[in-house]
Write a protein that holds these residues in place. Sequence first.
Motif, short mmCIF file in Angstrom:
data_model
loop_
_atom_site.label_atom_id
_atom_site.label_comp_id
_atom_site.label_asym_id
_atom_site.label_seq_id
_atom_site.Cartn_x
_atom_site.Cartn_y
_atom_site.Cartn_z
N LYS A 157 0.82 -1.21 0.00
CA LYS A 157 0.00 0.00 0.00
C LYS A 157 0.86 1.26 0.00
N ILE A 158 0.34 2.29 -0.63
CA ILE A 158 0.99 3.60 -0.57
C ILE A 158 0.73 4.16 0.82
N LYS A 159 1.80 4.60 1.47
CA LYS A 159 1.68 5.05 2.85
C LYS A 159 1.66 6.57 2.98
N TRP A 160 2.10 7.29 1.94
CA TRP A 160 2.13 8.75 2.04
C TRP A 160 2.24 9.37 0.66
N ASN A 161 2.04 10.67 0.62
CA ASN A 161 2.17 11.44 -0.62
C ASN A 161 3.61 11.37 -1.14
N PHE A 162 3.74 11.54 -2.44
CA PHE A 162 5.02 11.60 -3.14
C PHE A 162 5.73 10.24 -3.23
N THR A 163 4.95 9.16 -3.19
CA THR A 163 5.47 7.86 -3.61
C THR A 163 5.61 7.97 -5.13
N LYS A 164 6.72 7.46 -5.65
CA LYS A 164 7.03 7.64 -7.07
C LYS A 164 7.27 6.28 -7.73
N PHE A 165 6.83 6.14 -8.99
CA PHE A 165 7.00 4.91 -9.76
C PHE A 165 7.62 5.25 -11.11
N LEU A 166 8.73 4.61 -11.44
CA LEU A 166 9.36 4.80 -12.74
C LEU A 166 8.92 3.66 -13.65
N ILE A 167 8.38 4.03 -14.80
CA ILE A 167 7.83 3.06 -15.76
C ILE A 167 8.61 3.16 -17.06
N GLY A 168 9.05 2.01 -17.57
CA GLY A 168 9.81 1.96 -18.82
C GLY A 168 8.94 2.16 -20.04
N ARG A 169 9.58 2.34 -21.16
CA ARG A 169 8.89 2.60 -22.43
C ARG A 169 7.90 1.49 -22.79
N ASP A 170 8.19 0.27 -22.34
CA ASP A 170 7.32 -0.87 -22.66
C ASP A 170 6.22 -1.08 -21.62
N THR A 210 6.77 -1.56 -18.35
CA THR A 210 7.29 -2.27 -17.19
C THR A 210 7.53 -1.29 -16.04
N ILE A 211 7.08 -1.65 -14.85
CA ILE A 211 7.34 -0.83 -13.68
C ILE A 211 8.76 -1.15 -13.23
N LEU A 212 9.65 -0.19 -13.38
CA LEU A 212 11.06 -0.41 -13.12
C LEU A 212 11.43 -0.24 -11.65
N TYR A 213 10.93 0.82 -11.02
CA TYR A 213 11.28 1.13 -9.64
C TYR A 213 10.13 1.80 -8.92
N ARG A 214 10.10 1.59 -7.61
CA ARG A 214 9.20 2.31 -6.72
C ARG A 214 10.08 3.05 -5.73
N TYR A 215 9.80 4.34 -5.52
CA TYR A 215 10.59 5.17 -4.62
C TYR A 215 9.72 5.69 -3.49
N SER A 216 10.31 5.80 -2.33
CA SER A 216 9.58 6.29 -1.16
C SER A 216 9.31 7.80 -1.29
N PRO A 217 8.37 8.30 -0.50
CA PRO A 217 8.11 9.74 -0.51
C PRO A 217 9.34 10.58 -0.21
N SER A 218 10.23 10.08 0.64
CA SER A 218 11.40 10.88 1.02
C SER A 218 12.52 10.84 -0.02
N THR A 219 12.40 9.99 -1.05
CA THR A 219 13.43 9.93 -2.08
C THR A 219 13.42 11.23 -2.88
N ASN A 220 14.53 11.94 -2.82
CA ASN A 220 14.65 13.19 -3.56
C ASN A 220 14.66 12.90 -5.06
N PRO A 221 13.89 13.64 -5.85
CA PRO A 221 13.85 13.38 -7.29
C PRO A 221 15.22 13.37 -7.97
N GLU A 222 16.17 14.16 -7.48
CA GLU A 222 17.50 14.17 -8.11
C GLU A 222 18.17 12.80 -8.01
N LYS A 223 17.84 12.03 -6.97
CA LYS A 223 18.43 10.69 -6.79
C LYS A 223 17.87 9.69 -7.81
N ILE A 224 16.77 10.04 -8.46
CA ILE A 224 16.13 9.16 -9.44
C ILE A 224 16.72 9.38 -10.83
N GLU A 225 17.43 10.47 -11.01
CA GLU A 225 17.91 10.86 -12.35
C GLU A 225 18.72 9.76 -13.03
#
Length: 158
Positions: free
Chosen positions: A120-133, A135-150
């Motif tokens: 379950k999503i526990k808080w705002n700003f949970t992030k999911f990176l989805i590939g071109r096809d 595929t859900i590649l990664y799930r990031y916590s709300p506290s993960t700074n967007p720059e770390k996802i680059e």
Amino acid sequence: MSIFDAKVESVGEGMQTLQPYEGNVLLVVNTASKCGFASQMKPLQQLYDRYKEQGFYVLGFPSGQFMNQEPLDSEEIPDYFKEKYGVTFPIFKKTEVRGENISPLFQQLTNETKGVGSNKIKWNFTKFLIGRDGTILYRYSPSTNPEKIEIDIKEALK
């Protein structure tokens, strides 16, 4: 079902699927304007600006499910984020991201990824990176700074 078949509700355009984004890399984020993590909107916009020409989209899905940290009406939210953080990436209507009325998109995202303790999503700003096809590649916590996802975004765009 492909992630691109998930029905979502757009401000001004009503129900639609994510088909228009098929073939692109997506970062899906559940947002809230009054959340302490709302300052992440600026670096999310910077990532969008940096990589949109390569087929990258940030998609914002506001949710008022966590301490009502999204008190604005769906129609007000895009303007608020644009004025406060310069956001130009798509912001959809308020969305249920957990519970019995969870949206099909977030149902699929949470069913296919692991969270801490539960899916379950526990808080705002949970992030999911989805590939071109789709595929859900990664799930990031709300506290993960967007720059770390680059680095993951760059890899997904290759």
